[in-house]
Motif scaffolding. Structure first.
Motif, PDB file in Angstrom:
ATOM      1  N   LEU A  62      25.504 -58.983   1.284  1.00 15.31           N
ATOM      2  CA  LEU A  62      26.966 -59.735   1.737  1.00 15.31           C
ATOM      3  C   LEU A  62      27.445 -60.348   0.474  1.00 15.31           C
ATOM      4  O   LEU A  62      28.744 -60.258   0.541  1.00 15.31           O
ATOM      5  CB  LEU A  62      26.650 -60.484   2.891  1.00 15.31           C
ATOM      6  CG  LEU A  62      26.172 -59.902   4.291  1.00 15.31           C
ATOM      7  CD1 LEU A  62      25.865 -61.078   5.173  1.00 15.31           C
ATOM      8  CD2 LEU A  62      27.496 -59.025   4.704  1.00 15.31           C
ATOM      9  N   MET A  63      26.785 -61.227  -0.369  1.00 14.10           N
ATOM     10  CA  MET A  63      27.377 -61.864  -1.362  1.00 14.10           C
ATOM     11  C   MET A  63      28.180 -60.856  -2.229  1.00 14.10           C
ATOM     12  O   MET A  63      29.108 -61.154  -2.631  1.00 14.10           O
ATOM     13  CB  MET A  63      26.341 -62.627  -1.994  1.00 14.10           C
ATOM     14  CG  MET A  63      26.840 -63.257  -3.408  1.00 14.10           C
ATOM     15  SD  MET A  63      25.470 -63.883  -4.349  1.00 14.10           S
ATOM     16  CE  MET A  63      25.485 -62.435  -5.501  1.00 14.10           C
ATOM     17  N   ILE A  64      27.443 -59.673  -2.656  1.00  9.77           N
ATOM     18  CA  ILE A  64      27.977 -58.721  -3.434  1.00  9.77           C
ATOM     19  C   ILE A  64      29.296 -57.905  -2.800  1.00  9.77           C
ATOM     20  O   ILE A  64      30.385 -57.978  -3.380  1.00  9.77           O
ATOM     21  CB  ILE A  64      27.132 -57.562  -3.653  1.00  9.77           C
ATOM     22  CG1 ILE A  64      26.034 -58.347  -4.755  1.00  9.77           C
ATOM     23  CG2 ILE A  64      27.705 -56.329  -4.414  1.00  9.77           C
ATOM     24  CD1 ILE A  64      24.689 -57.234  -4.714  1.00  9.77           C
ATOM     25  N   LYS A  65      29.323 -57.864  -1.667  1.00  9.64           N
ATOM     26  CA  LYS A  65      30.459 -57.440  -0.870  1.00  9.64           C
ATOM     27  C   LYS A  65      31.468 -58.604  -1.052  1.00  9.64           C
ATOM     28  O   LYS A  65      32.801 -58.046  -1.157  1.00  9.64           O
ATOM     29  CB  LYS A  65      30.081 -57.061   0.550  1.00  9.64           C
ATOM     30  CG  LYS A  65      31.298 -56.558   1.330  1.00  9.64           C
ATOM     31  CD  LYS A  65      30.933 -56.319   2.834  1.00  9.64           C
ATOM     32  CE  LYS A  65      32.225 -56.412   3.673  1.00  9.64           C
ATOM     33  NZ  LYS A  65      32.083 -56.904   4.911  1.00  9.64           N
ATOM     34  N   GLU A  66      31.188 -59.675  -0.773  1.00 11.62           N
ATOM     35  CA  GLU A  66      32.201 -60.877  -0.687  1.00 11.62           C
ATOM     36  C   GLU A  66      32.881 -61.062  -1.944  1.00 11.62           C
ATOM     37  O   GLU A  66      34.019 -61.531  -2.270  1.00 11.62           O
ATOM     38  CB  GLU A  66      31.506 -62.108  -0.186  1.00 11.62           C
ATOM     39  CG  GLU A  66      32.575 -63.256   0.173  1.00 11.62           C
ATOM     40  CD  GLU A  66      33.659 -63.119   1.170  1.00 11.62           C
ATOM     41  OE1 GLU A  66      33.163 -62.100   2.089  1.00 11.62           O
ATOM     42  OE2 GLU A  66      34.598 -63.882   1.154  1.00 11.62           O
ATOM     43  N   MET A  67      32.080 -60.653  -3.144  1.00 14.73           N
ATOM     44  CA  MET A  67      32.262 -61.037  -4.473  1.00 14.73           C
ATOM     45  C   MET A  67      33.558 -60.155  -4.894  1.00 14.73           C
ATOM     46  O   MET A  67      34.477 -60.533  -5.771  1.00 14.73           O
ATOM     47  CB  MET A  67      31.108 -60.380  -5.382  1.00 14.73           C
ATOM     48  CG  MET A  67      31.665 -60.537  -6.887  1.00 14.73           C
ATOM     49  SD  MET A  67      29.897 -60.356  -7.755  1.00 14.73           S
ATOM     50  CE  MET A  67      29.948 -58.725  -7.734  1.00 14.73           C
ATOM     51  N   PHE A  68      34.027 -58.917  -4.213  1.00 10.45           N
ATOM     52  CA  PHE A  68      35.034 -57.966  -4.688  1.00 10.45           C
ATOM     53  C   PHE A  68      36.120 -58.391  -3.574  1.00 10.45           C
ATOM     54  O   PHE A  68      37.242 -57.855  -3.805  1.00 10.45           O
ATOM     55  CB  PHE A  68      34.753 -56.759  -4.388  1.00 10.45           C
ATOM     56  CG  PHE A  68      33.516 -56.306  -5.630  1.00 10.45           C
ATOM     57  CD1 PHE A  68      34.149 -55.981  -6.641  1.00 10.45           C
ATOM     58  CD2 PHE A  68      32.344 -56.237  -4.958  1.00 10.45           C
ATOM     59  CE1 PHE A  68      33.365 -55.624  -7.561  1.00 10.45           C
ATOM     60  CE2 PHE A  68      31.157 -55.724  -5.994  1.00 10.45           C
ATOM     61  CZ  PHE A  68      31.758 -55.435  -7.336  1.00 10.45           C
ATOM     62  N   ARG A  69      36.116 -59.240  -2.466  1.00 10.97           N
ATOM     63  CA  ARG A  69      37.324 -59.602  -1.874  1.00 10.97           C
ATOM     64  C   ARG A  69      38.009 -60.621  -2.354  1.00 10.97           C
ATOM     65  O   ARG A  69      37.787 -61.667  -2.983  1.00 10.97           O
ATOM     66  CB  ARG A  69      36.512 -59.948  -0.250  1.00 10.97           C
ATOM     67  CG  ARG A  69      36.393 -58.991   0.492  1.00 10.97           C
ATOM     68  CD  ARG A  69      35.873 -59.450   2.003  1.00 10.97           C
ATOM     69  NE  ARG A  69      37.026 -59.694   2.474  1.00 10.97           N
ATOM     70  CZ  ARG A  69      37.455 -60.718   3.016  1.00 10.97           C
ATOM     71  NH1 ARG A  69      36.639 -61.886   2.548  1.00 10.97           N
ATOM     72  NH2 ARG A  69      38.618 -61.353   3.679  1.00 10.97           N
ATOM     73  N   LYS A  70      39.301 -60.500  -2.010  1.00 12.70           N
ATOM     74  CA  LYS A  70      40.490 -61.607  -2.363  1.00 12.70           C
ATOM     75  C   LYS A  70      40.258 -61.915  -3.890  1.00 12.70           C
ATOM     76  O   LYS A  70      39.779 -63.107  -4.087  1.00 12.70           O
ATOM     77  CB  LYS A  70      40.236 -62.942  -1.421  1.00 12.70           C
ATOM     78  CG  LYS A  70      41.458 -63.772  -1.838  1.00 12.70           C
ATOM     79  CD  LYS A  70      42.053 -64.584  -0.369  1.00 12.70           C
ATOM     80  CE  LYS A  70      43.354 -65.016  -0.673  1.00 12.70           C
ATOM     81  NZ  LYS A  70      43.655 -66.165   0.115  1.00 12.70           N
ATOM     82  N   PRO A  71      40.710 -60.868  -4.629  1.00 12.27           N
ATOM     83  CA  PRO A  71      40.407 -61.260  -6.165  1.00 12.27           C
ATOM     84  C   PRO A  71      41.318 -62.377  -6.642  1.00 12.27           C
ATOM     85  O   PRO A  71      42.387 -62.999  -6.209  1.00 12.27           O
ATOM     86  CB  PRO A  71      40.565 -59.946  -6.901  1.00 12.27           C
ATOM     87  CG  PRO A  71      41.548 -59.340  -5.779  1.00 12.27           C
ATOM     88  CD  PRO A  71      41.227 -59.861  -4.434  1.00 12.27           C
TER      89      PRO A  71
END
Lengths: 246, 255
Positions: free
Chosen positions: A12-21
């Motif tokens: 989930l952290m990896i997914k979140e890392m790419f959101r809202k740059p």
């Protein structure tokens, strides 16, 4: 259950890392800073270790060849294979799990303890993108550091031959060129890219989700090193079987 | 204006906030007070959206926080300024860079415009010559002022302060209190301060919400807190001998 929870949280952290740059004008500075901290700052230790381990591999191989029927150029061949296939990509990565990994965990962990991550979140900044993404991008240059390590490892072997007289330089160079398979270089760099991702994300995970104070930052760094090393070794086995196995 | 309605928050089996209903008005310094463990910090973190809550609602000028998408929540947070208990300054940046940070993240201003704005807010908090210092080189009071400057640099609608006076000497604490109150009135911000410092309560408590065991035990202002008969509040407020004497004098004068 805790392990499963943490594995889920990691993805989930990896997914979140790419959101809202984060804005590119800010992000590019973060990436350059992380390249300096994580890659440039590691070149010295990579160069030092690679050079001397390359030399030791050469000495050990030469000393263990007692049968006169085995050609002396095997020393160069064995050094090349050892350095390119395993030492440079895998064992340097385990060492980097200690150096780079503990730096990432402790720096992010300290930000957690001192509420700097909360400050980012309150401002409406995606703290995972701000903190972890630039480290991941910076470590995509890690294969260049490993290429330098490969070169210096082989050079270290050559220096051992020259100064220790274990075999001639000509034999060593013949050994380096014998049965060279270009795919081994591709295999090695593929592994390095995967390890670079692991080196950036597992220590970040341990720093980002740590709880407690200064003592826990130290504990998180240790845990982070152990898990990064374990995952690198496991992935090394899986990737080797997938890419080189029959 | 921030309206809180029947807010509940638990950690596992422990029920921390047990249904708090209150409101925080624009242009006023709103204080949340109470003893350690009363749920003040959890309440503040719920207001900031750092903790998810199970029941009730929080609305910011009509926007119900829990009904917003993640991106809308982040946009709302851009309107929030926060002064953390430990200041939470980015220790790898200078003081000027810390203050400029929200501008770099959320505006398209040119460098000179951002520099002018940073100069303005640093002057506003009386830190004209601290631009190039690192946070570690600044005193506790200076760090708090930098945190206030960073919180207001982007003209927020809401300002939250978690124990802004902790670790400060009484004189510096008053300076920080007055600064927060002036800024609140000047920019018409909705300010919420988490505190257990009675000096702050008396100085700037235009609205006071008293929490005990996760419940709102009392609500009023610094003008009414002296007159309340609520035992829970008087136990807390007059826990020091100084305040007991002040109250006695006040009641004697008004009899």
């Amino acid at each position: 259950m805790t392990y499963l929870h943490n594995i889920g949280l990691y993805f989930l952290m990896i997914k979140e890392m790419f959101r809202k740059p984060t804005k590119w004008s800010v992000m590019k500075h973060l990436i350059f800073k992380d390249i300096d901290d994580l890659i440039i700052g590691s070149l010295g230790i990579i160069a030092f270790i690679s050079f001397f381990v390359g030399g030791v591999i050469t000495i050990q191989t030469a000393l263990n060849i007692s049968n006169p029927l085995i050609p002396k150029y095997l020393v160069g061949f064995a050094t090349r294979q050892s350095v390119i296939l395993e030492f440079a990509p895998t064992f340097t990565s385990v060492i980097m799990a200690g150096k780079v990994g503990s730096f990432i965990t402790s720096s992010i962990g300290t930000m957690r303890v001192t509420e700097q991550i909360d400050a980012l979140e309150v401002m409406g900044i995606n703290s995972l993108n701000y903190l972890v993404f630039p480290k991941t991008i910076a470590l995509m240059l890690y294969p260049f550091a490993i290429a330098i390590g490969m070169f210096l490892g082989i050079l270290g072997g050559m220096a051992a031959c020259y100064f220790g007289g274990y075999t001639s330089i000509d034999d060593y160079i013949i050994g380096l060129q014998t049965d060279f398979i270009p795919f081994h270089i591709i295999y090695s760099f593929l592994k390095t890219f995967v390890f670079a991702f692991v080196l950036a994300t597992i220590p970040s995970f341990h720093g980002y989700y740590m709880k407690g104070g200064a003592l826990e930052v130290g504990k998180a760094s240790t845990t982070s090193f152990v898990w990064t090393a374990v995952v690198i070794i496991l992935l090394n086995y899986i990737l080797t079987d997938m890419l080189l196995g029959s | 204006m921030i309206i809180v309605d029947d807010l509940h928050k638990s950690f596992g089996d422990t029920h921390i906030l047990k249904g708090i209903t209150t409101s925080f008005e624009k242009g006023k310094t709103n204080l949340i007070i109470g003893q350690s463990g009363s749920g003040k910090t959890v309440f503040l973190k719920c207001l900031l959206g750092l903790f998810e809550y199970e029941g009730g609602s929080i609305s910011y000028d009509g926007k119900n926080f829990n009904q917003l998408s993640e991106d809308e929540k982040r946009d709302l947070r851009a309107d929030i300024g926060m002064v953390f208990q430990g200041s939470a300054l980015f220790d790898s940046m200078t003081i000027a860079e810390n203050v400029m940070f929200p501008l770099r993240m959320f505006t398209t201003q040119s460098k000179s415009e951002m520099k002018d704005r940073v100069d303005f807010v640093l002057n506003r908090v009386n830190l004209e010559n601290a631009h190039h210092k690192m946070p570690s080189e600044a005193s506790g009071g200076m760090q708090k002022r930098v945190a206030i400057a960073r919180a207001i640099v982007n003209n927020p609608k809401y300002l939250f302060c978690d124990e802004p006076n902790s670790g400060l000497d009484p004189k510096t604490a008053i300076v920080i209190d007055n600064l927060i109150q002036e800024i609140t009135a000047e920019y018409q911000i909705t300010t919420v301060i988490n505190s257990h410092d009675m000096n702050s309560v008396m100085e700037i408590g235009e609205k006071i919400v008293f929490l005990k065991d996760g419940l709102k035990a009392w609500e009023g202002s610094n003008k009414t807190i002296f007159r309340t008969d609520n035992e829970v509040v008087t136990d807390f407020v007059y826990s020091s001998n100084l305040f007991k004497k002040v109250r006695k004098m006040y009641l004697d004068e008004n009899q």
